[in-house]
Design a protein around this motif. Structure first.
Motif, PDB file in Angstrom:
ATOM      1  N   GLU A 140       0.837  -1.195   0.000  1.00 35.70           N
ATOM      2  CA  GLU A 140       0.000   0.000   0.000  1.00 35.70           C
ATOM      3  C   GLU A 140       0.873   1.248   0.000  1.00 35.70           C
ATOM      4  O   GLU A 140       1.864   1.327   0.727  1.00 35.70           O
ATOM      5  CB  GLU A 140      -0.927   0.030   1.221  1.00 35.70           C
ATOM      6  N   ARG A 141       0.512   2.196  -0.844  1.00 33.99           N
ATOM      7  CA  ARG A 141       1.195   3.489  -0.924  1.00 33.99           C
ATOM      8  C   ARG A 141       0.144   4.594  -0.916  1.00 33.99           C
ATOM      9  O   ARG A 141      -1.051   4.319  -1.039  1.00 33.99           O
ATOM     10  CB  ARG A 141       2.016   3.592  -2.211  1.00 33.99           C
ATOM     11  N   VAL A 142       0.588   5.824  -0.831  1.00 32.22           N
ATOM     12  CA  VAL A 142      -0.308   6.978  -0.905  1.00 32.22           C
ATOM     13  C   VAL A 142       0.040   7.752  -2.160  1.00 32.22           C
ATOM     14  O   VAL A 142       1.208   8.084  -2.397  1.00 32.22           O
ATOM     15  CB  VAL A 142      -0.158   7.872   0.351  1.00 32.22           C
ATOM     16  N   SER A 143      -0.963   8.043  -2.972  1.00 36.37           N
ATOM     17  CA  SER A 143      -0.756   8.771  -4.227  1.00 36.37           C
ATOM     18  C   SER A 143      -0.518  10.254  -3.935  1.00 36.37           C
ATOM     19  O   SER A 143      -0.767  10.718  -2.820  1.00 36.37           O
ATOM     20  CB  SER A 143      -1.971   8.598  -5.131  1.00 36.37           C
ATOM     21  N   PRO A 144      -0.049  11.016  -4.932  1.00 42.39           N
ATOM     22  CA  PRO A 144       0.202  12.450  -4.717  1.00 42.39           C
ATOM     23  C   PRO A 144      -1.045  13.218  -4.254  1.00 42.39           C
ATOM     24  O   PRO A 144      -0.930  14.214  -3.552  1.00 42.39           O
ATOM     25  CB  PRO A 144       0.660  12.960  -6.091  1.00 42.39           C
ATOM     26  N   ASP A 145      -2.235  12.732  -4.606  1.00 36.11           N
ATOM     27  CA  ASP A 145      -3.460  13.398  -4.158  1.00 36.11           C
ATOM     28  C   ASP A 145      -4.055  12.710  -2.921  1.00 36.11           C
ATOM     29  O   ASP A 145      -5.237  12.815  -2.637  1.00 36.11           O
ATOM     30  CB  ASP A 145      -4.477  13.496  -5.295  1.00 36.11           C
ATOM     31  N   ASN A 146      -3.189  12.031  -2.172  1.00 32.86           N
ATOM     32  CA  ASN A 146      -3.513  11.427  -0.872  1.00 32.86           C
ATOM     33  C   ASN A 146      -4.551  10.312  -0.914  1.00 32.86           C
ATOM     34  O   ASN A 146      -5.268  10.085   0.050  1.00 32.86           O
ATOM     35  CB  ASN A 146      -3.936  12.504   0.144  1.00 32.86           C
ATOM     36  N   ARG A 147      -4.606   9.585  -2.030  1.00 32.49           N
ATOM     37  CA  ARG A 147      -5.472   8.411  -2.107  1.00 32.49           C
ATOM     38  C   ARG A 147      -4.653   7.152  -1.868  1.00 32.49           C
ATOM     39  O   ARG A 147      -3.457   7.138  -2.100  1.00 32.49           O
ATOM     40  CB  ARG A 147      -6.144   8.326  -3.488  1.00 32.49           C
ATOM     41  N   ARG A 148      -5.329   6.103  -1.414  1.00 32.90           N
ATOM     42  CA  ARG A 148      -4.671   4.807  -1.272  1.00 32.90           C
ATOM     43  C   ARG A 148      -4.437   4.236  -2.658  1.00 32.90           C
ATOM     44  O   ARG A 148      -5.303   4.312  -3.521  1.00 32.90           O
ATOM     45  CB  ARG A 148      -5.548   3.842  -0.485  1.00 32.90           C
ATOM     46  N   THR A 149      -3.269   3.679  -2.857  1.00 34.44           N
ATOM     47  CA  THR A 149      -2.953   3.035  -4.122  1.00 34.44           C
ATOM     48  C   THR A 149      -2.127   1.783  -3.824  1.00 34.44           C
ATOM     49  O   THR A 149      -1.557   1.659  -2.744  1.00 34.44           O
ATOM     50  CB  THR A 149      -2.218   4.006  -5.077  1.00 34.44           C
ATOM     51  N   ALA A 150      -2.095   0.880  -4.774  1.00 35.19           N
ATOM     52  CA  ALA A 150      -1.357  -0.371  -4.592  1.00 35.19           C
ATOM     53  C   ALA A 150      -0.151  -0.393  -5.523  1.00 35.19           C
ATOM     54  O   ALA A 150      -0.276  -0.123  -6.716  1.00 35.19           O
ATOM     55  CB  ALA A 150      -2.258  -1.562  -4.879  1.00 35.19           C
ATOM     56  N   LEU A 151       1.004  -0.700  -4.954  1.00 36.15           N
ATOM     57  CA  LEU A 151       2.216  -0.911  -5.737  1.00 36.15           C
ATOM     58  C   LEU A 151       2.385  -2.427  -5.866  1.00 36.15           C
ATOM     59  O   LEU A 151       2.551  -3.128  -4.868  1.00 36.15           O
ATOM     60  CB  LEU A 151       3.425  -0.280  -5.051  1.00 36.15           C
ATOM     61  N   ILE A 152       2.294  -2.904  -7.096  1.00 37.12           N
ATOM     62  CA  ILE A 152       2.353  -4.334  -7.366  1.00 37.12           C
ATOM     63  C   ILE A 152       3.782  -4.701  -7.755  1.00 37.12           C
ATOM     64  O   ILE A 152       4.320  -4.172  -8.727  1.00 37.12           O
ATOM     65  CB  ILE A 152       1.353  -4.712  -8.471  1.00 37.12           C
ATOM     66  N   HIS A 153       4.388  -5.558  -6.961  1.00 41.03           N
ATOM     67  CA  HIS A 153       5.766  -5.992  -7.206  1.00 41.03           C
ATOM     68  C   HIS A 153       5.719  -7.266  -8.049  1.00 41.03           C
ATOM     69  O   HIS A 153       4.987  -8.205  -7.728  1.00 41.03           O
ATOM     70  CB  HIS A 153       6.492  -6.257  -5.889  1.00 41.03           C
ATOM     71  N   MET A 154       6.526  -7.272  -9.116  1.00 42.10           N
ATOM     72  CA  MET A 154       6.575  -8.422 -10.020  1.00 42.10           C
ATOM     73  C   MET A 154       8.020  -8.872 -10.192  1.00 42.10           C
ATOM     74  O   MET A 154       8.938  -8.082 -10.024  1.00 42.10           O
ATOM     75  CB  MET A 154       6.006  -8.039 -11.384  1.00 42.10           C
ATOM     76  N   ARG A 155       8.165 -10.132 -10.550  1.00 38.70           N
ATOM     77  CA  ARG A 155       9.512 -10.647 -10.772  1.00 38.70           C
ATOM     78  C   ARG A 155       9.538 -11.583 -11.967  1.00 38.70           C
ATOM     79  O   ARG A 155       8.552 -12.225 -12.304  1.00 38.70           O
ATOM     80  CB  ARG A 155      10.052 -11.329  -9.531  1.00 38.70           C
ATOM     81  N   ARG A 156      10.709 -11.625 -12.561  1.00 42.94           N
ATOM     82  CA  ARG A 156      10.993 -12.580 -13.638  1.00 42.94           C
ATOM     83  C   ARG A 156      12.232 -13.340 -13.207  1.00 42.94           C
ATOM     84  O   ARG A 156      13.310 -12.756 -13.035  1.00 42.94           O
ATOM     85  CB  ARG A 156      11.235 -11.829 -14.943  1.00 42.94           C
ATOM     86  N   VAL A 157      12.079 -14.629 -13.022  1.00 36.53           N
ATOM     87  CA  VAL A 157      13.173 -15.478 -12.562  1.00 36.53           C
ATOM     88  C   VAL A 157      13.983 -15.925 -13.768  1.00 36.53           C
ATOM     89  O   VAL A 157      13.426 -16.232 -14.824  1.00 36.53           O
ATOM     90  CB  VAL A 157      12.617 -16.689 -11.773  1.00 36.53           C
ATOM     91  N   ARG A 158      15.270 -15.939 -13.584  1.00 36.62           N
ATOM     92  CA  ARG A 158      16.156 -16.385 -14.687  1.00 36.62           C
ATOM     93  C   ARG A 158      15.867 -17.840 -15.000  1.00 36.62           C
ATOM     94  O   ARG A 158      15.857 -18.690 -14.107  1.00 36.62           O
ATOM     95  CB  ARG A 158      17.604 -16.204 -14.269  1.00 36.62           C
ATOM     96  N   SER A 159      15.640 -18.128 -16.250  1.00 33.59           N
ATOM     97  CA  SER A 159      15.343 -19.514 -16.637  1.00 33.59           C
ATOM     98  C   SER A 159      16.636 -20.238 -16.994  1.00 33.59           C
ATOM     99  O   SER A 159      17.655 -19.624 -17.290  1.00 33.59           O
ATOM    100  CB  SER A 159      14.391 -19.526 -17.833  1.00 33.59           C
ATOM    101  N   GLY A 160      16.572 -21.544 -16.937  1.00 27.09           N
ATOM    102  CA  GLY A 160      17.722 -22.354 -17.313  1.00 27.09           C
ATOM    103  C   GLY A 160      18.829 -22.379 -16.288  1.00 27.09           C
ATOM    104  O   GLY A 160      19.953 -22.753 -16.596  1.00 27.09           O
ATOM    105  N   ARG A 161      18.526 -21.972 -15.060  1.00 28.08           N
ATOM    106  CA  ARG A 161      19.547 -22.011 -14.004  1.00 28.08           C
ATOM    107  C   ARG A 161      19.553 -23.368 -13.347  1.00 28.08           C
ATOM    108  O   ARG A 161      18.511 -23.975 -13.156  1.00 28.08           O
ATOM    109  CB  ARG A 161      19.277 -20.925 -12.964  1.00 28.08           C
ATOM    110  N   PRO A 162      20.737 -23.840 -12.947  1.00 27.53           N
ATOM    111  CA  PRO A 162      20.801 -25.146 -12.251  1.00 27.53           C
ATOM    112  C   PRO A 162      20.144 -25.091 -10.885  1.00 27.53           C
ATOM    113  O   PRO A 162      19.989 -24.076 -10.308  1.00 27.53           O
ATOM    114  CB  PRO A 162      22.303 -25.411 -12.126  1.00 27.53           C
TER     115      PRO A 162
END
Length: 162
Positions: A140-162
């Motif tokens: 949860e974060r607060v937007s510049p106009d003081n509203r609740r907003t969601a920061l969505i964290h995403m990831r990409r895992v390296r493929s082909g790793r042992p």
């Protein structure tokens, strides 16, 4: 459109400051900055980050991103992602994120690359999963106009790793 990447230079700063069209876009790109983005704000951020990169189409700078975290053999986090308004919807963001992801895997031997996107940034939310990024947390974060907003964290895992 022929795209290429290169490290940011001092001559790019003024152009990059013009990319965020309003306070909302600047918040998506750089939540701690005050609108309008100034050369000092951006230069300070670049000085504290890693591998600040621009994308060029011809001789025009049309995209920008960097890492706010870059761990050798660990996690790299992409930040400050933005594309010039006239270049949006033309593959620049995909090229930019793929360029940064390759840099993380090649230069830092990263195990994963992370990117975060605000819930109201529809373009980003649609783009990142197409590039292999999957959500793993919401903050949860607060937007510049003081509203609740969601920061969505995403990831990409390296493929082909042992």
């Amino acid at each position: 459109m022929q795209l290429q990447s290169r490290p940011v230079t001092a001559d790019d700063i003024k152009t990059l400051c013009s990319f965020a069209q309003d306070a909302r876009e600047l918040f998506y790109m750089f939540p701690k900055a005050q609108y309008p983005l100034t050369e000092a704000q951006l230069s300070d951020a670049i000085a504290q980050r890693f591998d600040s990169t621009v994308i060029e189409a011809g001789n025009r700078v049309v995209g920008f991103a960097n890492f706010y975290r870059a761990e050798k053999g660990g996690v790299c986090c992409i930040g400050n992602v933005i594309v010039a308004q006239e270049a949006r919807g033309k593959g620049v963001a995909s090229f930019l994120v793929e360029t940064m992801t390759a840099l993380a895997f090649d230069r830092y031997d990263a195990t994963e690359v992370q990117v975060s996107c605000f819930n109201e940034n529809t373009a980003g939310l649609l783009l990142y999963p197409k590039l292999g990024f999957l959500p793993f947390a919401v903050e949860e974060r607060v937007s510049p106009d003081n509203r609740r907003t969601a920061l969505i964290h995403m990831r990409r895992v390296r493929s082909g790793r042992p």
